[in-house]
Write a protein that holds these residues in place. Structure first.
Motif, PDB file in Angstrom:
ATOM      1  N   ARG A 164       0.870  -1.183   0.000  1.00 16.38           N
ATOM      2  CA  ARG A 164       0.000   0.000   0.000  1.00 16.38           C
ATOM      3  C   ARG A 164       0.905   1.230   0.000  1.00 16.38           C
TER       4      ARG A 164
ATOM      5  N   LEU B 166       2.498   4.974   0.120  1.00 12.77           N
ATOM      6  CA  LEU B 166       2.355   6.222   0.875  1.00 12.77           C
ATOM      7  C   LEU B 166       1.384   6.103   2.050  1.00 12.77           C
ATOM      8  N   THR B 167       1.481   5.008   2.792  1.00  8.73           N
ATOM      9  CA  THR B 167       0.613   4.842   3.959  1.00  8.73           C
ATOM     10  C   THR B 167       1.408   4.786   5.261  1.00  8.73           C
TER      11      THR B 167
ATOM     12  N   ASP C 185       4.586   9.560   5.627  1.00  4.16           N
ATOM     13  CA  ASP C 185       4.197   9.831   4.239  1.00  4.16           C
ATOM     14  C   ASP C 185       3.125  10.918   4.185  1.00  4.16           C
TER      15      ASP C 185
ATOM     16  N   ALA D 247      -0.204  12.681   3.954  1.00  4.70           N
ATOM     17  CA  ALA D 247      -1.482  12.108   4.395  1.00  4.70           C
ATOM     18  C   ALA D 247      -2.471  11.855   3.269  1.00  4.70           C
ATOM     19  N   TYR D 248      -2.473  12.730   2.251  1.00  4.72           N
ATOM     20  CA  TYR D 248      -3.523  12.648   1.238  1.00  4.72           C
ATOM     21  C   TYR D 248      -3.020  12.363  -0.178  1.00  4.72           C
TER      22      TYR D 248
ATOM     23  N   PHE E   6      -1.190  10.092  -3.267  1.00  9.76           N
ATOM     24  CA  PHE E   6      -1.265   8.697  -3.683  1.00  9.76           C
ATOM     25  C   PHE E   6      -0.044   8.310  -4.519  1.00  9.76           C
TER      26      PHE E   6
ATOM     27  N   ASP F 248      -8.157   0.123  -1.045  1.00 10.26           N
ATOM     28  CA  ASP F 248      -7.859   0.272   0.375  1.00 10.26           C
ATOM     29  C   ASP F 248      -7.227   1.636   0.631  1.00 10.26           C
ATOM     30  N   VAL F 249      -6.226   1.974  -0.173  1.00 11.27           N
ATOM     31  CA  VAL F 249      -5.531   3.254  -0.001  1.00 11.27           C
ATOM     32  C   VAL F 249      -6.464   4.423  -0.336  1.00 11.27           C
TER      33      VAL F 249
ATOM     34  N   ARG G 181      -9.163   4.791   2.445  1.00 11.43           N
ATOM     35  CA  ARG G 181      -8.566   5.127   3.741  1.00 11.43           C
ATOM     36  C   ARG G 181      -8.207   6.607   3.792  1.00 11.43           C
ATOM     37  N   LYS G 182      -7.573   7.106   2.725  1.00  7.66           N
ATOM     38  CA  LYS G 182      -7.135   8.509   2.705  1.00  7.66           C
ATOM     39  C   LYS G 182      -8.320   9.464   2.562  1.00  7.66           C
TER      40      LYS G 182
ATOM     41  N   ARG H 295     -10.042   9.736   5.920  1.00  5.43           N
ATOM     42  CA  ARG H 295      -9.185  10.521   6.816  1.00  5.43           C
ATOM     43  C   ARG H 295      -9.305  12.008   6.518  1.00  5.43           C
TER      44      ARG H 295
END
Length: 375
Positions: free
Chosen positions: A203, A205-206, A210, A212-213, A215, A253-254, A257-258, A261
């Motif tokens: 995954r 940049l998690t 890294d 936060a937003y 990719f 998932d990435v 998740r971002k 957040r």
């Protein structure tokens, strides 16, 4: 002009000639002529082929949209067109057509942003956008998190891809698996019969340090390709369904998740997802699951409105007219790298004047087009 503006939108940023007709937030027509089959043998979009296809499809697609909407071109209150970002040659075909129709009809012209249009299209299905709106846009060319307090004038980038866009990664992995082009729909189909936890793909940049937003899917793409190559080198069969499901899970998932957040961090209680990859069934399901757990309302247009289309351009154009935004000048040109911070391209004389387009006033159009030249 009626209380709700009637606007025709033209979209030619990539390989689909889209023409939509919208009255306010009501979709009347959505005509699309795709050239995807012409690009399939090359394994990706060829700009020159796309531009030629737009030229051939433009007039028939506009006529089909007007007929479907049951309106005359003379009834329109404005014409909107994607001015960027996108393929320069493809954009020029759409911009030229929009200028020609607007001039001939004596109608206001609005050059709008492709990404802002992807956000605004949700109004056609779920009603007016909340303000502010958090949007996750995922397509073959873009993976972006955007925050907009006013879709016609204020769109702020929160994060973006630093390499491959999500849709681009889908296309490349589909090519490695010999599944054809475009890759998104076919991987989605194979993934439904696979195990998303079969292979632990990375995954990007998690990590805690890294961005936060932002990719990154380049590393994931390379990891998947190497895994496949290793299996083939060992003479083993590649489990296409499990690879598809595991790769797809790593991407969505990435993304989700971002996005969740960002909503939490900004205090926004809803999330809009758009762009071609928003048609992905697993992305929709996981986003719904995570949004519900976080108390966030999810807005995702139906798949046909997620891919590039003229309806989204018409939707943003109608919002420009309704809010009295400045029209574009006749020297409007295509901008392949138009920043998302510019939802539309106002004319120089009106960029800071707050000019309003009054009923049948047509703003600057009267300066050069008093006669109806359209027949």
């Amino acid at each position: 002009m009626a209380d709700e503006p009637l606007v025709l939108g033209i979209e030619t940023s990539c390989d689909e000639t889209g023409v939509g007709v919208v009255r306010g937030t009501t979709l009347l027509a959505d005509a699309v002529a795709s050239s995807v089959d012409e690009h399939a043998r090359f394994g990706g979009v060829v700009p020159e082929v796309a531009s030629r296809a737009h030229l051939e499809a433009m007039v028939p697609t506009i006529e089909r949209a007007l007929k479907e909407a049951g309106v005359s071109a003379r009834d329109l209150d404005g014409i909107a067109v994607t001015a960027g970002p996108g393929l320069a040659g493809a954009l020029l075909v759409g911009v030229s057509a929009a200028k020609a129709y607007a001039y001939a009809l004596g109608k206001p012209l609005y050059g709008v942003n492709h990404l802002a249009s992807h956000i605004c299209v949700d109004q056609l299905e779920h009603g007016p956008l909340p303000e502010p709106t958090m949007a996750l846009l995922v397509s073959g060319g873009h993976s972006s998190l955007l925050l907009s307090s006013d879709i016609t004038s204020d769109v702020r980038p929160m994060g973006a891809t630093i390499d491959d866009a999500a849709g681009e990664a889908f296309d490349k992995i589909a090519r490695v698996l010999n599944l054809g082009f475009p890759g998104g729909p076919v991987i989605d189909r194979y993934a439904r019969e696979g195990d998303p936890s079969a292979i632990a793909f990375p995954r990007g940049l998690t990590g805690p340090r890294d961005p936060a937003y932002d990719f990154s899917f380049s590393g994931l793409k390379t990891a998947v390709a190497r895994w496949i190559e290793a299996r083939r080198a060992a003479g083993e069969e590649v489990p296409v369904r499990d690879v598809s499901a595991s790769f797809q899970e790593a991407v969505v998932d990435v993304l989700t998740r971002k996005a969740v957040r960002a909503c939490k961090d900004e205090g926004v209680d809803h999330l809009m997802i758009g762009g071609g990859v928003a048609a992905n069934t697993r992305l929709r399901a996981l986003a719904q699951e995570r949004c519900e757990a976080a108390g966030i309302r999810l807005r995702v247009p139906r798949p046909g409105l997620c891919t590039d289309n003229g309806a989204m351009v018409a939707a943003l154009g109608a919002e420009m007219v309704a809010r009295g935004r400045a029209t574009s000048d006749w020297d409007l040109s295509a901008d392949s790298s138009l920043p998302v911070t510019e939802p539309h391209v106002p004319g120089e004389a009106h960029a800071h004047s707050g000019a309003h387009v009054h009923a049948h006033g047509h703003d600057h159009v009267h300066e050069v087009g008093k006669e109806n030249l359209y027949s």
